[in-house]
Design a protein around this motif. Structure first.
Motif, PDB file in Angstrom:
ATOM      1  N   VAL A 102       0.853  -1.191   0.000  1.00  0.00           N
ATOM      2  CA  VAL A 102       0.000   0.000   0.000  1.00  0.00           C
ATOM      3  C   VAL A 102       0.886   1.236   0.000  1.00  0.00           C
ATOM      4  CG1 VAL A 102      -1.825   1.263   1.182  1.00  0.00           C
ATOM      5  CG2 VAL A 102      -1.751  -1.244   1.337  1.00  0.00           C
ATOM      6  N   ALA A 103       0.807   2.030  -1.070  1.00  0.00           N
ATOM      7  CA  ALA A 103       1.551   3.291  -1.161  1.00  0.00           C
ATOM      8  C   ALA A 103       0.598   4.431  -0.861  1.00  0.00           C
ATOM      9  CB  ALA A 103       2.158   3.460  -2.545  1.00  0.00           C
ATOM     10  N   GLY A 104       1.043   5.399  -0.055  1.00  0.00           N
ATOM     11  CA  GLY A 104       0.126   6.466   0.332  1.00  0.00           C
ATOM     12  C   GLY A 104       0.730   7.850   0.396  1.00  0.00           C
ATOM     13  N   VAL A 105      -0.045   8.835  -0.041  1.00  0.00           N
ATOM     14  CA  VAL A 105       0.290  10.254   0.123  1.00  0.00           C
ATOM     15  C   VAL A 105      -1.004  11.018   0.343  1.00  0.00           C
ATOM     16  CG1 VAL A 105       2.377  10.264  -1.316  1.00  0.00           C
ATOM     17  CG2 VAL A 105       0.147  10.698  -2.367  1.00  0.00           C
ATOM     18  N   LYS A 106      -0.879  12.218   0.879  1.00  0.00           N
ATOM     19  CA  LYS A 106      -2.056  13.081   1.000  1.00  0.00           C
ATOM     20  C   LYS A 106      -2.512  13.564  -0.359  1.00  0.00           C
ATOM     21  CE  LYS A 106      -1.245  17.205   2.469  1.00  0.00           C
ATOM     22  NZ  LYS A 106      -1.468  17.981   1.203  1.00  0.00           N
ATOM     23  N   GLY A 107      -1.553  13.976  -1.200  1.00  0.00           N
ATOM     24  CA  GLY A 107      -1.900  14.571  -2.488  1.00  0.00           C
ATOM     25  C   GLY A 107      -2.111  16.071  -2.353  1.00  0.00           C
ATOM     26  N   PHE A 108      -2.569  16.676  -3.433  1.00  0.00           N
ATOM     27  CA  PHE A 108      -2.811  18.123  -3.440  1.00  0.00           C
ATOM     28  C   PHE A 108      -3.630  18.469  -4.675  1.00  0.00           C
ATOM     29  CE2 PHE A 108      -1.344  22.675  -3.310  1.00  0.00           C
ATOM     30  CZ  PHE A 108      -1.768  22.936  -2.009  1.00  0.00           C
ATOM     31  N   GLY A 109      -4.008  19.736  -4.804  1.00  0.00           N
ATOM     32  CA  GLY A 109      -4.779  20.195  -5.954  1.00  0.00           C
ATOM     33  C   GLY A 109      -3.888  20.712  -7.069  1.00  0.00           C
ATOM     34  N   GLY A 110      -4.525  21.286  -8.076  1.00  0.00           N
ATOM     35  CA  GLY A 110      -3.762  21.858  -9.181  1.00  0.00           C
ATOM     36  C   GLY A 110      -4.388  21.694 -10.545  1.00  0.00           C
ATOM     37  N   ALA A 132       2.016  20.257  -5.273  1.00  0.00           N
ATOM     38  CA  ALA A 132       1.468  19.149  -6.050  1.00  0.00           C
ATOM     39  C   ALA A 132       2.585  18.281  -6.632  1.00  0.00           C
ATOM     40  CB  ALA A 132       0.581  19.677  -7.173  1.00  0.00           C
ATOM     41  N   VAL A 133       3.627  18.935  -7.132  1.00  0.00           N
ATOM     42  CA  VAL A 133       4.769  18.198  -7.678  1.00  0.00           C
ATOM     43  C   VAL A 133       5.429  17.362  -6.592  1.00  0.00           C
ATOM     44  CG1 VAL A 133       7.064  18.428  -8.695  1.00  0.00           C
ATOM     45  CG2 VAL A 133       5.180  19.840  -9.545  1.00  0.00           C
ATOM     46  N   THR A 134       5.603  17.944  -5.424  1.00  0.00           N
ATOM     47  CA  THR A 134       6.231  17.235  -4.301  1.00  0.00           C
ATOM     48  C   THR A 134       5.427  16.003  -3.908  1.00  0.00           C
ATOM     49  OG1 THR A 134       7.240  19.257  -3.432  1.00  0.00           O
ATOM     50  CG2 THR A 134       6.966  17.425  -1.895  1.00  0.00           C
ATOM     51  N   GLU A 135       4.114  16.142  -3.830  1.00  0.00           N
ATOM     52  CA  GLU A 135       3.269  14.997  -3.483  1.00  0.00           C
ATOM     53  C   GLU A 135       3.362  13.905  -4.539  1.00  0.00           C
ATOM     54  OE1 GLU A 135       1.106  14.468  -0.599  1.00  0.00           O
ATOM     55  OE2 GLU A 135       2.628  15.904   0.046  1.00  0.00           O
TER      56      GLU A 135
END
Length: 234
Positions: A102-110, A132-135
């Motif tokens: 299971v891979a996970g990140v919060k993410g972001f908009g854009g 967004a790029v960092t996520e």
């Protein structure tokens, strides 16, 4: 595998998730939580949720959402949840029985596709795009280290626009970005789960055909009020 996001737990909601935990224990081998675990990002809310999840008899992996950051108490919330065995992912992964990663990140908009916001102009715009790029890079790193037979991805923000159908069109660029779908299509996954879009659509696919499911609890409650989580077999 049970998946749900947007629990929005508050400090006065003792017992609210008792039935959900009971159902997960009876029907799933793993629980995935897709952000906005608390309503205002308060440590008191984290403690209540930890109390609720302490009855879980299956492993749990989770990511945080924008609400969890509201009061700057992320570390304390994560600490409380870790006490009851919740694995908070932020650009890393969780291995379940050597078979499922299971891979996970919060993410972001854009934004999405040709309408994805670019890093040009004011510093504030560049900072927004960089988040967004960092996520996306964090998700790429998490997926690149997985060599399990099966992989799934959890995040809070949406990686495709299709699962945002139903949300006001004006706010959709702030609910996710296609930058998050790039590492998914490159490394592959069986499923992708996200939350955040309470009024969106239940499912869609990335460009390479990977299924994406919106598991925001307010949305699931409209369709399956008796079971407020998605249940998938991998």
């Amino acid at each position: 595998m049970a998946a749900v996001g947007d629990l929005h737990c508050r400090e006065d909601q003792h017992g609210r998730f008792r039935q959900l935990v009971k159902q997960v224990n009876a029907s799933a081998d793993l629980l995935l939580l897709c952000g906005d675990l608390t309503d205002r990002g308060m440590i008191e809310e984290g403690k209540v949720l930890a109390e609720e999840l302490s009855a879980l008899r299956v492993p749990c992996a989770a990511v945080l959402g924008n609400h969890d950051y509201e009061h700057g108490q992320v570390k304390d919330i994560c600490s409380e949840l870790s006490k009851v065995g919740v694995h908070i992912l932020d650009g890393d992964h969780f291995i379940f029985e050597k078979v499922l990663g299971v891979a996970g990140v919060k993410g972001f908009g854009g934004g999405f596709g040709n309408a994805t916001l670019q890093a040009f102009g004011e510093g504030q715009t560049k900072s927004f795009v960089q988040e967004a790029v960092t996520e996306s890079l964090k998700l790429e790193a998490a997926l690149s280290h997985l060599d399990t037979p099966k992989k799934v991805v959890i995040m809070h923000y949406a990686p495709i626009p299709e699962t945002l159908e139903g949300e006001n069109i004006e706010i959709r660029p702030f609910l996710g970005t296609s930058r998050l779908s790039m590492p998914i299509d490159h490394y592959g996954a069986a499923y992708v789960f996200h939350g955040h879009a309470h009024h969106g659509a239940l499912e869609g696919k990335t460009k390479s055909g990977i299924p994406v499911f919106n598991v925001a609890m307010p949305l699931l409650t409209k369709f399956t009020p008796e079971q407020r989580f998605a249940l998938m077999e991998v």
